[in-house]
Design an enzyme around this catalytic site. Sequence first.
Site, PDB file in Angstrom:
ATOM      1  N   VAL A  16      -5.318  41.650 -10.085  1.00 30.72           N
ATOM      2  CA  VAL A  16      -5.716  40.330 -10.570  1.00 30.72           C
ATOM      3  C   VAL A  16      -6.777  40.397 -11.658  1.00 30.72           C
ATOM      4  O   VAL A  16      -7.214  39.354 -12.162  1.00 30.72           O
ATOM      5  CB  VAL A  16      -6.175  39.434  -9.404  1.00 30.72           C
ATOM      6  CG1 VAL A  16      -5.007  39.151  -8.475  1.00 30.72           C
ATOM      7  CG2 VAL A  16      -7.334  40.060  -8.639  1.00 30.72           C
ATOM      8  N   TYR A  26     -22.016  47.711 -11.141  1.00 23.72           N
ATOM      9  CA  TYR A  26     -21.623  46.936  -9.974  1.00 23.72           C
ATOM     10  C   TYR A  26     -22.570  45.761  -9.759  1.00 23.72           C
ATOM     11  O   TYR A  26     -22.132  44.604  -9.600  1.00 23.72           O
ATOM     12  CB  TYR A  26     -21.604  47.834  -8.736  1.00 23.72           C
ATOM     13  CG  TYR A  26     -21.233  47.125  -7.462  1.00 23.72           C
ATOM     14  CD1 TYR A  26     -19.894  46.935  -7.116  1.00 23.72           C
ATOM     15  CD2 TYR A  26     -22.202  46.638  -6.593  1.00 23.72           C
ATOM     16  CE1 TYR A  26     -19.544  46.272  -5.938  1.00 23.72           C
ATOM     17  CE2 TYR A  26     -21.865  45.979  -5.423  1.00 23.72           C
ATOM     18  CZ  TYR A  26     -20.538  45.800  -5.099  1.00 23.72           C
ATOM     19  OH  TYR A  26     -20.197  45.148  -3.938  1.00 23.72           O
ATOM     20  N   ALA A  33     -24.671  44.339 -11.828  1.00 23.78           N
ATOM     21  CA  ALA A  33     -24.599  43.368 -12.922  1.00 23.78           C
ATOM     22  C   ALA A  33     -23.378  42.466 -12.765  1.00 23.78           C
ATOM     23  O   ALA A  33     -23.450  41.247 -12.990  1.00 23.78           O
ATOM     24  CB  ALA A  33     -24.563  44.090 -14.263  1.00 23.78           C
ATOM     25  N   SER A  34     -22.245  43.047 -12.372  1.00 27.24           N
ATOM     26  CA  SER A  34     -21.034  42.237 -12.198  1.00 27.24           C
ATOM     27  C   SER A  34     -21.210  41.237 -11.063  1.00 27.24           C
ATOM     28  O   SER A  34     -20.763  40.089 -11.147  1.00 27.24           O
ATOM     29  CB  SER A  34     -19.819  43.138 -11.937  1.00 27.24           C
ATOM     30  OG  SER A  34     -19.871  43.743 -10.652  1.00 27.24           O
ATOM     31  N   LYS A  35     -21.883  41.660  -9.991  1.00 32.34           N
ATOM     32  CA  LYS A  35     -22.067  40.767  -8.847  1.00 32.34           C
ATOM     33  C   LYS A  35     -23.096  39.677  -9.134  1.00 32.34           C
ATOM     34  O   LYS A  35     -22.996  38.560  -8.602  1.00 32.34           O
ATOM     35  CB  LYS A  35     -22.468  41.583  -7.614  1.00 32.34           C
ATOM     36  CG  LYS A  35     -21.347  42.461  -7.073  1.00 32.34           C
ATOM     37  CD  LYS A  35     -20.131  41.642  -6.672  1.00 32.34           C
ATOM     38  CE  LYS A  35     -19.057  42.465  -6.004  1.00 32.34           C
ATOM     39  NZ  LYS A  35     -17.904  41.634  -5.563  1.00 32.34           N
TER      40      LYS A  35
END
Length: 263
Positions: A68, A159, A161-163
């Site tokens: 996705v 990780y 930063a994405s969260k």
Amino acid sequence: MPGTRLGGKVAIITGGGGGIGSAAGRIFCAEGARVALLDRDPAVVEAAATGIRDGVPGAQVIGLVADVGEEAAAQVAVDAVLREFGGVDVLVNNVGIRRYEAVADAPWAAWDDILRVNLLSFVSMTRAALPALRRSGRGSIVNVSSTGAVFGRKGMAAYDASKAAVLALTRTMAFEEAEHGIRVNAICPGYTRTPFHEARMGPAAVDALVPPCVLQRWGRPEELAFPVLWLASDEASYVTAATLMVDGGFPAEGGGTAVRSAV
């Protein structure tokens, strides 16, 4: 006796083959939802769907294979759910990958991969599901972030930063979609004993590690899935733009815990 907290609702759960995702799928089905589990690994997602069917009498659950992080794949997956179940009331964006590297060391390709999966997949799935969620008139989106979005740490730059971006996205979507009857919230899991951690560390190492939280233990996947269930249900009808810390009280030392819910 089956529950009814999600009676009549259709839910999509990305990362549905993993620990929190499959636990949420099982609990959602037990509470009356029809559920689509999405995952990139065919064997994993089918095993999760089969386990739910075997464990929850009358469960209506399907497993779909999709990356996705690709916008077209997200649309194909949502279209398949609409053909199977006729609508979408709940979207749980739970998919995620991680790398253990500092900013100075992480290759650019790693940033691309993590942001595509951990952030852009949330965007692709939301965009694909929004027309159906709006038609529902009672839609709920639950984004799974991380305590790493709130607390600093070494070696998890991409990780974390994405969260953190997921939390900002959650608040923005809550404001944008309120007029369509869609609530958007996030949870931040702490140390959760998932198959990922057992495979990476080994069961003995997981047993030996005492998480630095007030409860001083790992969370079980279902302990993360129940807060997701609440946010997905009409019980949380006055909750939107919130970040719920589900972390056992992290950190136990060094300044206390984060605000449990912020609007």
